[in-house]
Design an enzyme around this catalytic site. Structure first.
Site, PDB file in Angstrom:
ATOM      1  CB  CYS A  63      -0.893  -0.011   1.239  1.00  0.00           C
ATOM      2  SG  CYS A  63      -2.121   1.329   1.261  1.00  0.00           S
TER       3      CYS A  63
ATOM      4  CG  ASP B 212      -0.987   3.855   5.364  1.00  0.00           C
ATOM      5  OD1 ASP B 212      -0.109   4.366   6.098  1.00  0.00           O
ATOM      6  OD2 ASP B 212      -2.189   3.816   5.690  1.00  0.00           O
TER       7      ASP B 212
ATOM      8  NE  ARG C  27      -1.196   4.451   8.949  1.00  0.00           N
ATOM      9  CZ  ARG C  27      -2.458   4.202   9.298  1.00  0.00           C
ATOM     10  NH1 ARG C  27      -2.861   4.414  10.540  1.00  0.00           N
ATOM     11  NH2 ARG C  27      -3.308   3.756   8.408  1.00  0.00           N
TER      12      ARG C  27
ATOM     13  CG  HIS D  10      -1.967  -1.451   5.855  1.00  0.00           C
ATOM     14  ND1 HIS D  10      -2.502  -0.399   6.562  1.00  0.00           N
ATOM     15  CD2 HIS D  10      -2.017  -1.098   4.551  1.00  0.00           C
ATOM     16  CE1 HIS D  10      -2.856   0.552   5.707  1.00  0.00           C
ATOM     17  NE2 HIS D  10      -2.577   0.154   4.477  1.00  0.00           N
TER      18      HIS D  10
ATOM     19  CB  CYS E  51      -6.326  -0.301   4.321  1.00  0.00           C
ATOM     20  SG  CYS E  51      -5.991   0.164   2.601  1.00  0.00           S
TER      21      CYS E  51
END
Lengths: 221, 221, 221, 221
Positions: free
Chosen positions: C44, C46, C48, C105, C108
């Protein structure tokens, strides 16, 4: 191949980029306000036992003395310089650390030299001037019996940690703090081959795992 | 807040995962074949001057002694334990390192104590038993003039590095190797506030930058 | 506070010092001989879920595509640009990777948007032009029942990984290699709150731990 | 030799030890409060150009899309899935990043395929289904002249970054934010052999160094 000293200077450049230009907050605070570590570590000078790598610490976290075989001499102030005792005094009385960890390890060269000497074996280190008197601190961990045998390498390493823990308690400003619950002493031993971290209990106590190793490199858990 | 000692054990778990399970080659070789560092470092116990972080080293690269103010006493073998001299002997005679680096730093607490003592100022450290005799090694870097003044903090720090370099040359098996070109001595000083790394030339020589700082944290180059 | 873009440039300086000046061997080889990763990762976007930090990888180890919700569209070559499919084609046919890992994860944002849309909830993302058609790839993981309910967030996240694994098998040059045992597909899901890494079995299979979390931050093991 | 996938799982264990047990503050906050990166990065899937390593970032800092040759297609919403445009939309409209960096690099395999195709050379990639239509995004950076010549590899790499910067400006919610000074676009290119990081000015502008390389690995500065 990069020459060893240039490699260190390049390493410092990387540190500078990261800790001064990229993430300056932490070093700036440490530089301006001084250190206040909670833990003192007494570790071996052995290049394989690099505390910052083994324990993944950041600047400011550990006050560290390093000498051969991570030994603490018994209390004995006089007019002579005592490097390890000075570091302990600064950590305990000035910085007021709350923990002292004595960190030993397997395959320690200083302990090897002590065992050879006590077995009466000729050694490469036979003509050394400083190693033998220094290793006498751990003498009681390595008695030679009538048959000329000494305890095994790991037994001497772990028992010498117990001697250092006992010697720490001979410093009056340590024993008083320990008794008041303000200071805590820890004996740790790391097995370089298995990757195991153990706690060594004082005074003939047991050795138990803090972080389990697998006995083999790369083994699945 | 994670308690300081548990944090170290967690740090070891991370080290174990990375150096034993993920990339075991290097530690396996070091554990099985022993260490062979090319460089010995003599650094301060100060928690902010963490050599592995400052110089970005890996296990096996640096044999390290750490004491208060990174001092080397003059040669003087006898039956007493000498921690720093033992580490130097092991590094030079057993490991045959090719370089010794004495690494000093700004805002050194040991040097501060020496300056206060020599100025006759009352200090918190006034009743210390070990620090004062230990810091006497650097005494010549901190003379008090008739008006009661001593040199500045950084001057004393840098001159005490020169004293340690001179003291190293009093060890006969060091001076012979230096003269034969087999061993090289280096004096370095790091400015924690500016992030600067300097070389300190011996015997009253200059101080020059190895890695330039910017005088301010986070400053653009 | 260091401005975000300058921080990246400073980060590059640290990388340069370490990987070009200090330890040049690895990057030099990679720059001169090209890449040959064994694993492709689809992760992803993302911030994090930073694969190099989560999996502690070095340059050269993972060929990585990153998009919203780590989705793989079904096979469908035409004259239009298909970013994720192009990356998969390059990894499989040119680099000949042996593994593809789809890494999802918890929490999301793309999956959250899909669940809100399918529940018929008004959402901030209501007027988005690209997110909704993109998330349609995972549509089958998020059916809305008669009562207007959709499966839970983690169920949709994990089932969308199974959809991506199925979609990978629609690429003819993937299914043939998987059937020949030359290529292996893996579904992984990471729980950001617990720090748990799980394997997601394909086709309605189970989710099981690869690395156990503790449910709480900083908990002792 | 540790198998490549087990190595990733071991890497996750190290991450878990460090970011959950040892220093949980940062990940705990990110897991509980969500991400708020200031920068989006569009990078190549190439395993050698690992942004977290090159830019030394921590989880939470960069929202990252990775595809072959770090390309941005022109604005063109429809009912089809558009992975890179979705990531850009999420970053700009939902996360409200303040910077988008397009990061290209030397020796890019996607650009090599484009140059070969445009020169009319037979290539290994001749039968690829996705790479050719995908690389068409950068077509204008690689014109073939009457003699059958195309621009050099680095020129095409850098000009394709300019195309992506222009394509970003075709997204109406990007151009409006750029014009309002709320969003900033950056083109960067990294020379893997020299270790140089450059800024690529848009619209035929110059390329200038952000971090100077030395042209050779391990060279002193």
């Amino acid at each position: 191949m990069v020459e060893s000293v240039h490699r260190l200077i390049a390493g410092y450049k990387g540190f500078r980029a990261r800790y001064y230009e990229q993430r300056p907050e932490r070093m700036k605070e440490l530089a301006e306000q001084g250190q206040s570590p909670e833990v003192m570590l007494i570790a071996c000078s052995d290049s394989r036992v690099e505390p910052a790598v083994l324990l993944d610490i950041e600047p400011g976290e550990l006050f560290i003395a390093r000498n051969v075989a991570n030994l603490v001499p018994p209390y004995g102030p006089d007019e002579n310089p005592h490097g390890t005792s000075s570091a302990i005094e600064f950590a305990v009385r000035d910085l007021k650390v709350r923990h002292i960890v004595v960190l030993g390890h397997s395959a320690c060269g200083g302990i090897q030299a002590l065992r050879q000497a006590n077995k009466g074996e000729p050694s490469e280190q036979g003509d050394r001037e400083f190693i033998a008197p220094w290793m006498k601190i751990a003498e009681a961990a390595c008695p030679c019996d009538a048959a000329g045998n000494v305890p095994g390498q790991e037994d001497v390493e772990q028992d010498s940690i117990r001697i250092s823990l006992r010697n720490l308690m001979t410093f009056p400003w340590i024993s008083s703090r320990v008794e008041a619950g303000e200071l805590h002493l820890h004996g740790w031993w790391v097995d370089l081959l298995a990757g195991r971290l153990c706690a060594v209990e004082p005074n003939g106590g047991a050795v138990h795992d803090l972080v389990v190793g697998q006995g083999e490199f790369g083994a699945a858990e």
